[in-house]
Design a protein around this motif. Structure first.
Motif, mmCIF file in Angstrom:
data_model
loop_
_atom_site.group_PDB
_atom_site.id
_atom_site.type_symbol
_atom_site.label_atom_id
_atom_site.label_comp_id
_atom_site.label_asym_id
_atom_site.label_seq_id
_atom_site.Cartn_x
_atom_site.Cartn_y
_atom_site.Cartn_z
ATOM 1 N N TYR A 1 47.807 1.920 29.834
ATOM 2 C CA TYR A 1 46.375 2.170 29.944
ATOM 3 C C TYR A 1 45.645 0.843 29.848
ATOM 4 N N ARG A 2 44.375 0.836 30.196
ATOM 5 C CA ARG A 2 43.584 -0.385 30.135
ATOM 6 C C ARG A 2 42.397 -0.165 29.221
ATOM 7 N N LEU A 3 42.008 -1.254 28.579
ATOM 8 C CA LEU A 3 40.832 -1.168 27.711
ATOM 9 C C LEU A 3 39.717 -2.074 28.228
ATOM 10 N N ASP A 4 39.976 -2.707 29.381
ATOM 11 C CA ASP A 4 38.976 -3.661 29.883
ATOM 12 C C ASP A 4 37.983 -3.002 30.839
ATOM 13 N N GLY A 5 38.106 -1.686 31.003
ATOM 14 C CA GLY A 5 37.142 -0.971 31.840
ATOM 15 C C GLY A 5 37.472 -1.051 33.328
ATOM 16 N N LYS A 6 38.488 -1.885 33.685
ATOM 17 C CA LYS A 6 38.826 -1.991 35.116
ATOM 18 C C LYS A 6 39.649 -0.788 35.548
ATOM 19 N N LYS A 7 39.455 -0.381 36.786
ATOM 20 C CA LYS A 7 40.202 0.769 37.316
ATOM 21 C C LYS A 7 41.515 0.272 37.920
ATOM 22 N N GLN A 8 42.550 1.075 37.716
ATOM 23 C CA GLN A 8 43.828 0.753 38.344
ATOM 24 C C GLN A 8 44.494 2.076 38.671
ATOM 25 N N GLU A 9 44.994 2.207 39.876
ATOM 26 C CA GLU A 9 45.487 3.511 40.310
ATOM 27 C C GLU A 9 46.624 4.010 39.412
ATOM 28 N N GLY A 10 46.529 5.250 39.031
ATOM 29 C CA GLY A 10 47.605 5.863 38.238
ATOM 30 C C GLY A 10 47.603 5.453 36.776
ATOM 31 N N ILE A 11 46.683 4.531 36.386
ATOM 32 C CA ILE A 11 46.647 4.068 34.994
ATOM 33 C C ILE A 11 45.544 4.824 34.256
ATOM 34 N N ALA A 12 45.908 5.295 33.080
ATOM 35 C CA ALA A 12 44.975 6.147 32.345
ATOM 36 C C ALA A 12 43.857 5.347 31.704
ATOM 37 N N GLU A 13 42.728 6.018 31.606
ATOM 38 C CA GLU A 13 41.641 5.489 30.794
ATOM 39 C C GLU A 13 41.635 6.354 29.533
ATOM 40 N N ILE A 14 41.603 5.733 28.363
ATOM 41 C CA ILE A 14 41.628 6.524 27.124
ATOM 42 C C ILE A 14 40.298 6.377 26.398
ATOM 43 N N ARG A 15 39.712 7.499 26.036
ATOM 44 C CA ARG A 15 38.444 7.457 25.297
ATOM 45 C C ARG A 15 38.321 8.702 24.416
ATOM 46 N N PRO A 16 37.398 8.647 23.436
ATOM 47 C CA PRO A 16 37.245 9.797 22.545
ATOM 48 C C PRO A 16 36.822 11.037 23.320
ATOM 49 N N LEU A 17 37.313 12.191 22.904
ATOM 50 C CA LEU A 17 36.900 13.448 23.523
ATOM 51 C C LEU A 17 35.550 13.878 22.963
ATOM 52 N N THR A 18 34.840 14.667 23.744
ATOM 53 C CA THR A 18 33.568 15.232 23.271
ATOM 54 C C THR A 18 33.683 16.752 23.359
ATOM 55 N N GLY B 1 35.415 12.429 15.771
ATOM 56 C CA GLY B 1 35.828 11.288 16.587
ATOM 57 C C GLY B 1 37.303 10.953 16.478
ATOM 58 N N TRP B 2 38.108 11.939 16.101
ATOM 59 C CA TRP B 2 39.533 11.674 15.920
ATOM 60 C C TRP B 2 40.420 12.313 16.994
ATOM 61 N N MET B 3 39.810 12.689 18.123
ATOM 62 C CA MET B 3 40.640 13.163 19.242
ATOM 63 C C MET B 3 40.329 12.317 20.462
ATOM 64 N N PHE B 4 41.395 11.945 21.187
ATOM 65 C CA PHE B 4 41.240 11.051 22.327
ATOM 66 C C PHE B 4 41.899 11.673 23.554
ATOM 67 N N GLY B 5 41.301 11.405 24.698
ATOM 68 C CA GLY B 5 41.852 11.944 25.927
ATOM 69 C C GLY B 5 42.290 10.819 26.850
ATOM 70 N N ALA B 6 43.351 11.085 27.632
ATOM 71 C CA ALA B 6 43.746 10.161 28.701
ATOM 72 C C ALA B 6 43.209 10.759 29.998
ATOM 73 N N PHE B 7 42.451 9.950 30.729
ATOM 74 C CA PHE B 7 41.833 10.440 31.958
ATOM 75 C C PHE B 7 42.437 9.715 33.153
ATOM 76 N N ILE B 8 42.807 10.500 34.162
ATOM 77 C CA ILE B 8 43.292 9.928 35.418
ATOM 78 C C ILE B 8 42.270 10.313 36.483
ATOM 79 N N ASP C 1 36.447 20.366 14.674
ATOM 80 C CA ASP C 1 36.225 19.394 13.599
ATOM 81 C C ASP C 1 36.810 18.030 13.967
ATOM 82 N N ARG C 2 38.012 18.026 14.513
ATOM 83 C CA ARG C 2 38.670 16.755 14.865
ATOM 84 C C ARG C 2 37.905 16.031 15.981
ATOM 85 N N ILE C 3 37.410 16.810 16.957
ATOM 86 C CA ILE C 3 36.639 16.200 18.051
ATOM 87 C C ILE C 3 35.331 15.642 17.496
ATOM 88 N N GLU C 4 34.634 16.448 16.694
ATOM 89 C CA GLU C 4 33.333 16.025 16.161
ATOM 90 C C GLU C 4 33.456 14.783 15.293
#
Ligand code: ADE
Length: 488
Positions: free
Chosen positions: A355-372, A399-406, A394-397
């Motif tokens: 995954y990347r944390l620099d905000g750049k898009k890369q095909e097939g690479i996940a973006e990980i961020r907190p769930l809402t 801020g302790w749950m994270f999602g991988a987005f493709i 409770d876990r989402i609220e």
């Protein structure tokens, strides 16, 4: 969250809570505070609400009728029919009284989970006992001193509870700091200028070396606690001694070690290596024993401790030889048996290709961020282990749950359990075989390290897929199992 205050002085409540953080949270709709004037409900033609106590004695008592009718009007609004309900179940109603249980951070956390909370403020010499018997669920005191009424205590409680409602502190880290509080007082803090009245800010805080800063703060916390709160320090010292025993089998006891490290543990029992801890965050008990006999004493202590709070619900055993005893003594059944999986290194894992944390898009690479909350339904539909929507919310609220987005779509998720283990990992079926699980697990490990925690989780006995994943990331496993038990 909605607070309903029954009082003879509604202006005091509304004015006292209309400022600053709580006032802003109410304005933003994160919470509401309603003050109901008990006097509006009296049937007395002179709007009297008090009378002399039978049997004599000093002062006046608040009468049952206006208190009951004021309460009923609130309950009818919250839950039509609940006041007349034969089952006696209705929203929690707290009577503020010096005769109640002490108000603590733990109780504030528990009450923050309620959607509606009714607070009853007494005046004069108190309230007719008969109405209290019918409506009060909790008697709470804010300290061992007597005030002239329940309004200030109600305001104290609302302030402490409201700051735990997600969004009220608008400070992302608040939930994290919460898990570190408990056993030590906070360290001293300094702001500009560097020198004031001839006193300089400690050099280490200007050094930019975060490791040294953290060490200094910890030491300062310990010193301050020893000086100002010897009672708390004694608990801290006892827990440190428990740590020495627990560390003799580090992998097996990582859950208990981390409870202490993260300041969540309250000591229930300790006799050498026979230890029972209560996790303030989750309400779960953790038990370990050297022998069945000593272990039994720790189980008894756990049972007695829990009686005050409505009994044991979940507890975790660390020895096979305790299972039968626990089942008999506590009428409990085993929910699952797991190995502890611990990331024992200090270095973060490489994220390249995951995954990347620099905000750049890369095909097939996940973006990980907190769930809402918008992801709530998809998480509950796909998370197979815990069938408890409130827990996931409770876990989402917090801020302790994270999602991988493709490509913007949720492909999988993971999070941290209330007691501190990494878990709740699930990859949606159409995204399997694409290293999403590995990406999420790596993310959680690195995040834990950044926040000063030892990353650990639990792998259910027989779950080979999970075990392989953890192995591939270098996690180490306990040789023996831990047992999650539920009291029936
Ligand atoms: N009413 C009067 N004194 C009180 C106290 N110490 N705590 C809660 N309610 C009260």
């Amino acid at each position: 969250m909605k607070f309903h205050v029954l009082t003879l002085f509604p202006d005091m409540i509304i004015q006292g809570l209309s400022q600053s953080i709580i006032g802003r949270a109410a304005e933003n709709g994160l919470l509401s505070i309603e003050a109901v004037n008990i006097r509006d409900y009296t049937l007395d033609t002179h709007t009297k609400v008090d009378d002399y106590p039978y049997g004599g004695g000093a002062g006046m008592l608040m009468q049952a009728q206006p208190v009951y009718d004021a309460w009923k009007s609130v309950i009818e609004k919250i839950e039509p029919g609940a006041a007349a309900n034969d089952s006696g179940r209705h929203p929690r109603t707290v009577y503020l009284t010096p005769q109640g249980q002490n108000f603590t951070q733990e109780l504030a956390k528990e009450l923050a989970k309620e959607e509606d909370l009714v607070l009853l403020c007494g005046h004069y010499e108190g309230i007719d006992e008969r109405v209290l018997e019918e409506i009060v669920t909790d008697y709470v005191s804010i300290g061992d001193y007597v005030l002239t009424g329940g309004e200030l205590p109600a305001m104290v409680m609302i302030d402490a509870i409201a700051r735990m409602v997600p969004g009220v502190l608008n400070n992302e880290a608040s939930g994290i700091h919460e898990s570190f509080e408990g056993n030590l007082l906070e360290y001293p803090q300094y702001s500009r200028p560097e020198e004031w009245h001839g006193k300089r800010v400690p050099d280490v805080l200007l050094s930019g070396n975060q490791k040294n800063i953290d060490a200094w703060r910890r030491e300062a916390s310990v010193c301050r606690t020893r000086e100002r709160r010897p009672d708390m320090y004694l608990q801290y010292e006892k827990l440190q001694r428990c740590l020495d025993y627990l560390k003799e089998q580090k992998l097996l006891h990582m859950d208990m070690i981390e409870l202490i490290n993260r300041g969540q543990a309250r000591l229930v029992y300790a006799k050498k290596g026979n230890i029972c801890l209560y996790d303030r965050a989750s309400g779960i008990y953790f038990h370990t024993a050297e022998t069945p006999e000593e272990g039994r004493s720790a189980l008894h202590a756990m049972n007695e401790d829990a009686e005050v709070n409505g009994g044991v619900k979940l507890f975790v055993l660390h020895q096979d030889f305790m299972r039968e005893q626990a089942e008999e003594l506590l009428l409990a059944k085993e929910l699952m048996s797991c190995y502890q999986a611990v990331y024992t290194r200090k270095e973060k894992l490489s994220i390249t290709g995951l995954y990347r944390l620099d905000g750049k898009k890369q095909e097939g690479i996940a973006e990980i961020r907190p769930l809402t909350m918008e992801h709530m339904d998809i998480v509950t539909a796909n998370y197979q282990t815990v069938d408890d929507a409130d827990y996931i919310r409770d876990r989402i609220e917090k801020g302790w749950m994270f999602g991988a987005f493709i490509e913007g779509e949720l492909a999988g998720f993971s999070g941290m359990h209330t007691e501190g283990g990494i878990g709740m990992l699930e990859v949606l079926p159409q995204y399997r075989g694409r290293y999403i699980g590995k990406a999420l697990e790596t993310y959680m490990i690195n995040l834990s390290l950044e926040r000063g925690m030892i990353p650990y989780g639990q792998v259910a006995e027989g779950n080979e897929v999970s075990r392989k994943l953890q192995e591939s990331l270098g996690l180490c496993f306990s040789k023996t199992l831990v047992y999650w038990m539920e009291k029936m």
